[in-house]
Enzyme design. Structure first.
Site, PDB file in Angstrom:
ATOM      1  N   GLY A   1      37.383  23.430 -20.094  1.00 44.20           N
ATOM      2  CA  GLY A   1      36.903  23.176 -18.740  1.00 44.20           C
ATOM      3  C   GLY A   1      35.519  23.721 -18.475  1.00 44.20           C
ATOM      4  O   GLY A   1      35.096  23.821 -17.321  1.00 44.20           O
ATOM      5  N   GLY A   2      34.797  24.070 -19.543  1.00 42.11           N
ATOM      6  CA  GLY A   2      33.445  24.580 -19.385  1.00 42.11           C
ATOM      7  C   GLY A   2      32.419  23.466 -19.291  1.00 42.11           C
ATOM      8  O   GLY A   2      32.751  22.287 -19.258  1.00 42.11           O
ATOM      9  N   TYR A   3      31.148  23.855 -19.292  1.00 43.55           N
ATOM     10  CA  TYR A   3      30.103  22.855 -19.066  1.00 43.55           C
ATOM     11  C   TYR A   3      29.991  21.857 -20.210  1.00 43.55           C
ATOM     12  O   TYR A   3      29.732  20.669 -19.983  1.00 43.55           O
ATOM     13  CB  TYR A   3      28.756  23.521 -18.780  1.00 43.55           C
ATOM     14  CG  TYR A   3      28.126  24.258 -19.944  1.00 43.55           C
ATOM     15  CD1 TYR A   3      27.161  23.641 -20.716  1.00 43.55           C
ATOM     16  CD2 TYR A   3      28.473  25.567 -20.252  1.00 43.55           C
ATOM     17  CE1 TYR A   3      26.567  24.307 -21.778  1.00 43.55           C
ATOM     18  CE2 TYR A   3      27.901  26.231 -21.304  1.00 43.55           C
ATOM     19  CZ  TYR A   3      26.947  25.597 -22.068  1.00 43.55           C
ATOM     20  OH  TYR A   3      26.367  26.255 -23.127  1.00 43.55           O
TER      21      TYR A   3
ATOM     22  N   GLY B   1      34.528  26.796 -26.124  1.00 42.63           N
ATOM     23  CA  GLY B   1      33.676  27.963 -26.247  1.00 42.63           C
ATOM     24  C   GLY B   1      32.881  27.997 -27.540  1.00 42.63           C
ATOM     25  O   GLY B   1      33.099  27.208 -28.458  1.00 42.63           O
TER      26      GLY B   1
ATOM     27  N   ARG C   1      34.890  27.638 -14.752  1.00 45.55           N
ATOM     28  CA  ARG C   1      35.129  29.028 -14.349  1.00 45.55           C
ATOM     29  C   ARG C   1      33.817  29.803 -14.339  1.00 45.55           C
ATOM     30  O   ARG C   1      32.997  29.660 -15.234  1.00 45.55           O
ATOM     31  CB  ARG C   1      36.116  29.685 -15.316  1.00 45.55           C
ATOM     32  CG  ARG C   1      36.470  31.110 -14.945  1.00 45.55           C
ATOM     33  CD  ARG C   1      37.528  31.675 -15.872  1.00 45.55           C
ATOM     34  NE  ARG C   1      37.063  31.709 -17.261  1.00 45.55           N
ATOM     35  CZ  ARG C   1      37.791  32.171 -18.270  1.00 45.55           C
ATOM     36  NH1 ARG C   1      39.018  32.590 -18.051  1.00 45.55           N
ATOM     37  NH2 ARG C   1      37.308  32.180 -19.482  1.00 45.55           N
TER      38      ARG C   1
ATOM     39  N   GLU D   1      30.520  17.823 -19.562  1.00 41.35           N
ATOM     40  CA  GLU D   1      29.368  16.981 -19.895  1.00 41.35           C
ATOM     41  C   GLU D   1      29.780  15.851 -20.835  1.00 41.35           C
ATOM     42  O   GLU D   1      29.463  14.679 -20.596  1.00 41.35           O
ATOM     43  CB  GLU D   1      28.258  17.827 -20.517  1.00 41.35           C
ATOM     44  CG  GLU D   1      27.532  18.704 -19.508  1.00 41.35           C
ATOM     45  CD  GLU D   1      26.491  19.608 -20.134  1.00 41.35           C
ATOM     46  OE1 GLU D   1      25.585  20.057 -19.398  1.00 41.35           O
ATOM     47  OE2 GLU D   1      26.565  19.884 -21.353  1.00 41.35           O
TER      48      GLU D   1
ATOM     49  N   GLY E   1      19.427  33.632 -44.621  1.00 41.00           N
ATOM     50  CA  GLY E   1      18.991  35.018 -44.565  1.00 41.00           C
ATOM     51  C   GLY E   1      20.151  35.974 -44.376  1.00 41.00           C
ATOM     52  O   GLY E   1      21.155  35.647 -43.735  1.00 41.00           O
TER      53      GLY E   1
ATOM     54  N   LYS F   1      22.307  16.006 -26.545  1.00 39.46           N
ATOM     55  CA  LYS F   1      23.279  15.808 -25.458  1.00 39.46           C
ATOM     56  C   LYS F   1      22.644  15.072 -24.286  1.00 39.46           C
ATOM     57  O   LYS F   1      23.214  14.129 -23.725  1.00 39.46           O
ATOM     58  CB  LYS F   1      23.822  17.181 -25.034  1.00 39.46           C
ATOM     59  CG  LYS F   1      24.854  17.191 -23.904  1.00 39.46           C
ATOM     60  CD  LYS F   1      24.229  17.260 -22.530  1.00 39.46           C
ATOM     61  CE  LYS F   1      23.292  18.413 -22.321  1.00 39.46           C
ATOM     62  NZ  LYS F   1      23.915  19.718 -22.235  1.00 39.46           N
TER      63      LYS F   1
ATOM     64  N   THR G   1      20.095  25.127 -32.372  1.00 35.60           N
ATOM     65  CA  THR G   1      21.163  24.420 -31.662  1.00 35.60           C
ATOM     66  C   THR G   1      20.635  23.522 -30.560  1.00 35.60           C
ATOM     67  O   THR G   1      20.975  22.339 -30.489  1.00 35.60           O
ATOM     68  CB  THR G   1      22.162  25.430 -31.069  1.00 35.60           C
ATOM     69  OG1 THR G   1      22.761  26.179 -32.126  1.00 35.60           O
ATOM     70  CG2 THR G   1      23.253  24.717 -30.282  1.00 35.60           C
ATOM     71  N   CYS G   2      19.808  24.039 -29.687  1.00 34.83           N
ATOM     72  CA  CYS G   2      19.353  23.273 -28.526  1.00 34.83           C
ATOM     73  C   CYS G   2      18.664  21.987 -28.942  1.00 34.83           C
ATOM     74  O   CYS G   2      18.984  20.908 -28.449  1.00 34.83           O
ATOM     75  CB  CYS G   2      18.403  24.113 -27.677  1.00 34.83           C
ATOM     76  SG  CYS G   2      17.706  23.199 -26.280  1.00 34.83           S
TER      77      CYS G   2
ATOM     78  N   ALA H   1      32.451  20.758 -22.049  1.00 32.70           N
ATOM     79  CA  ALA H   1      33.591  19.847 -21.902  1.00 32.70           C
ATOM     80  C   ALA H   1      33.327  18.786 -20.845  1.00 32.70           C
ATOM     81  O   ALA H   1      33.516  17.584 -21.095  1.00 32.70           O
ATOM     82  CB  ALA H   1      34.846  20.639 -21.561  1.00 32.70           C
TER      83      ALA H   1
ATOM     84  N   ALA I   1      22.054  24.316 -15.183  1.00 32.93           N
ATOM     85  CA  ALA I   1      22.519  22.983 -14.796  1.00 32.93           C
ATOM     86  C   ALA I   1      23.644  22.541 -15.705  1.00 32.93           C
ATOM     87  O   ALA I   1      23.751  22.968 -16.851  1.00 32.93           O
ATOM     88  CB  ALA I   1      21.374  21.979 -14.843  1.00 32.93           C
TER      89      ALA I   1
ATOM     90  N   GLU J   1      15.618  17.073   0.672  1.00 35.25           N
ATOM     91  CA  GLU J   1      15.244  17.541   2.009  1.00 35.25           C
ATOM     92  C   GLU J   1      16.411  18.222   2.724  1.00 35.25           C
ATOM     93  O   GLU J   1      16.204  19.014   3.653  1.00 35.25           O
ATOM     94  CB  GLU J   1      14.723  16.378   2.854  1.00 35.25           C
ATOM     95  CG  GLU J   1      15.770  15.346   3.220  1.00 35.25           C
ATOM     96  CD  GLU J   1      15.207  14.232   4.099  1.00 35.25           C
ATOM     97  OE1 GLU J   1      14.523  14.554   5.089  1.00 35.25           O
ATOM     98  OE2 GLU J   1      15.444  13.048   3.781  1.00 35.25           O
TER      99      GLU J   1
ATOM    100  N   CYS K   1      21.251  20.850 -26.350  1.00 31.98           N
ATOM    101  CA  CYS K   1      20.637  20.335 -25.119  1.00 31.98           C
ATOM    102  C   CYS K   1      19.963  18.980 -25.285  1.00 31.98           C
ATOM    103  O   CYS K   1      20.197  18.053 -24.505  1.00 31.98           O
ATOM    104  CB  CYS K   1      19.597  21.325 -24.600  1.00 31.98           C
ATOM    105  SG  CYS K   1      20.004  23.060 -24.831  1.00 31.98           S
TER     106      CYS K   1
ATOM    107  N   HIS L   1      11.092  12.784   2.965  1.00 29.37           N
ATOM    108  CA  HIS L   1      12.075  11.819   3.447  1.00 29.37           C
ATOM    109  C   HIS L   1      11.739  10.403   2.973  1.00 29.37           C
ATOM    110  O   HIS L   1      10.583  10.021   2.964  1.00 29.37           O
ATOM    111  CB  HIS L   1      12.098  11.834   4.980  1.00 29.37           C
ATOM    112  CG  HIS L   1      13.138  10.955   5.573  1.00 29.37           C
ATOM    113  ND1 HIS L   1      14.477  11.301   5.599  1.00 29.37           N
ATOM    114  CD2 HIS L   1      13.044   9.720   6.147  1.00 29.37           C
ATOM    115  CE1 HIS L   1      15.155  10.320   6.171  1.00 29.37           C
ATOM    116  NE2 HIS L   1      14.313   9.358   6.520  1.00 29.37           N
TER     117      HIS L   1
END
Length: 514
Positions: free
Chosen positions: A227-229, A319, A256, A233, A167, A101, A92-93, A231, A398, A498, A98, A493
């Site tokens: 409303g998850g990550y 989900g 949430r 993103e 499998g 995306k 998947t990733c 969504a 993240a 910082e 990931c 800086h």
């Protein structure tokens, strides 16, 4: 994500030390039980057979091989969109999560950068900056093909046999792949998860994240459900590409499980970035209009319904569920959870001693680096004579939305529940770039400190480059740095980072009732 956040931040270090002590005591006994789970003298084709060649499966397989085990892994043939017959080495990733995306995030950011550059004196003639969606998708596909090949080479170089096909577990020591059976001393389940769709009329008209990564054209008007990550993103991606984006979610705030102050600030920034937020709303139905576009009916907090019309796409980011259907686990005696997840102990081992599971399929923390850690732990347990418990303390994460979010450790609410007395440090500001670019987006940073020990137990950020910044500060939280030690660090800086080492004044003190 809620489950992930709670587990990652809900296992404090002292608990894990206790587990680690138990691990040491059981070291010899665990390996004895594993090796003795088969009949004495029984011959096997492999020491470890892994079902699923995603991040956790590949990591566990290749390290078990490096420890001297004879290992095989099976995976479905490659495709960009997963199904019961298609998948691909990388999982998947790499293939539909990931990586693609993040490539879409990068692509969408250029539109914003072109606009921001005008505040710095750049002028782009009308029509000078155009985007070819087709060219981008082809470039993305080419990169995924490269990664798929690279993962195959990784397995080959690690002397792991790759078996292509679906499998299925036959019993405690047998795996069947497209009709052919293999005997294995240990079996590792690493099949991951798949997108979950709401059971509403018209759900078949909706896309998920899989299809969103393979759209033939960028939608001009889209509704994102959830409303998850995932969504937020994709909402940010489509919005930056110029789409009118409506984000529909049931909770008062998105994300949430995250820190409440972070959720509130993020929602304000999403609105400032142009998203149309429909908080407290439930999707009712989706239908196709005569012109081929879609309509979405939603029920608001007051119970009244409204309709979003002329949508090019409706995306369900509602989900993900473990991909265990038809895997044969229950028939083999493996205990399963209510959502189809594989139930495991602290070593990622099921109630059947020779069957293990890692990654999204166990529904602990659905993050690639966590699956890698779990795969490594299983490899050590089954092939290195070193029973290993994955360490879930202070796992950073993240959200690549607009703006970005990164977090590590406890939220304010979790810290207050655990420690009672906590000190909170916060700051919010407009980044230097945005003072000239014209962007309204602000940055927010937060430090959560246990008042008694003065240890930093949580750090949170909403703003540009949050993930890159938080990865470094996650080390501080992981090793138990105090606020005084953080304050002793000289900042770089000018930078946003910082601010994390220059917040001297407590914003508020949270104290348990007397």
């Amino acid at each position: 994500m809620n489950v992930a956040m709670n587990l990652a931040q809900g296992l404090p270090r002292h608990c894990l030390k206790a587990v680690g002590t138990r691990s040491a005591r059981l070291s010899r006994g665990l390996c004895t039980r594993v090796s003795a789970s088969a009949s004495a003298g029984e011959q096997f084709d492999f020491d470890l057979f892994t079902i699923g060649a995603g991040s956790g499966g590949v990591r566990g397989s290749r390290f078990a091989s490096s420890y001297g085990a004879k290992v095989a892994v099976c995976e479905l043939p490659f495709d960009y969109i997963s199904s019961d017959t298609k998948g691909g080495v990388g999982g998947t990733c790499v293939l539909r999560g990931c990586v693609p995306k993040k490539l879409m995030v990068y692509a969408s950011e250029y539109a914003e950068e072109f606009k921001a550059s005008q505040g710095f004196g750049w002028t782009l003639p009308p029509g000078a900056a155009t985007h070819s969606w087709t060219a981008f998708i082809e470039a993305k596909r080419k990169e995924l093909q490269r990664l798929n090949g690279a993962y195959k080479n990784t397995l080959k170089n690690a002397k792991v046999e790759l078996v292509e096909g679906r499998g299925r577990v036959v019993d405690a020591h047998t795996v069947e792949v497209d009709g052919k059976r293999y005997r294995a001393k240990n079996i590792l389940i690493a099949v991951g998860g798949k997108p979950h769709k709401l059971d509403i009329p018209g759900a078949e008209l909706c896309i998920t994240s899989d299809e969103a990564l393979e759209l033939p054209a960028c939608p001009q008007k889209v509704a994102v459900l959830g409303g998850g990550y995932i969504a937020v993103e994709f909402a940010g991606i489509f919005s930056r590409f110029g789409a009118e984006v409506h984000t529909v979610y049931r909770q008062p705030l998105p994300l949430r499980g995250f820190d409440e102050e972070v959720r509130k600030f993020a929602a304000e920034q999403y609105a400032a970035a142009g998203l149309h937020l429909h908080a407290g709303c439930n999707p009712v139905s989706v239908s196709k209009q005569p012109n081929g576009k879609l309509s979405l009916v939603v029920k608001g907090p007051d119970g009244a319904t409204s309709t979003l019309t002329d949508l090019d796409q409706v995306m369900m980011a509602t989900g993900r569920v473990p991909k265990t259907s038809g895997l044969g686990l229950e028939e083999a005696g493996v205990k399963m959870g209510s959502k189809g997840q594989v139930l495991v102990d602290e070593y990622c081992r099921t109630n059947v001693p020779s069957i293990w599971a890692v990654g999204d399929v166990i529904d602990r923390i659905q993050l690639t680096p966590v699956a890698l850690m779990e795969g490594m732990a299983v490899a050590k347990s089954v092939a290195h004579n070193t029973p290993t418990v994955p360490d879930y303390f202070a796992v950073p994460s993240a959200v690549f939305s607009n703006p970005e979010i990164a977090t590590v450790g406890y939220s304010e609410e979790q810290a207050a529940e655990k420690y009672g007395d906590v000190d909170i440090y916060t700051t919010s500001f407009k980044p230097m770039r945005n003072t000239i670019s014209g962007s309204p987006i602000r940055t927010f940073m937060k430090i959560v400190v246990d008042a008694a020990s003065q240890k930093v137990v949580g750090m949170h950020m909403v703003g540009a480059e949050a993930a890159e910044i938080m990865q470094g500060f996650a080390v501080a939280v992981k090793v138990g740095a105090t606020k005084q030690q953080l304050d002793s660090v000289v900042g770089i800086h000018p930078s946003a980072a910082e601010e994390f080492v220059t917040m001297r004044t407590v914003s508020r003190q949270v104290r348990k009732p007397a």
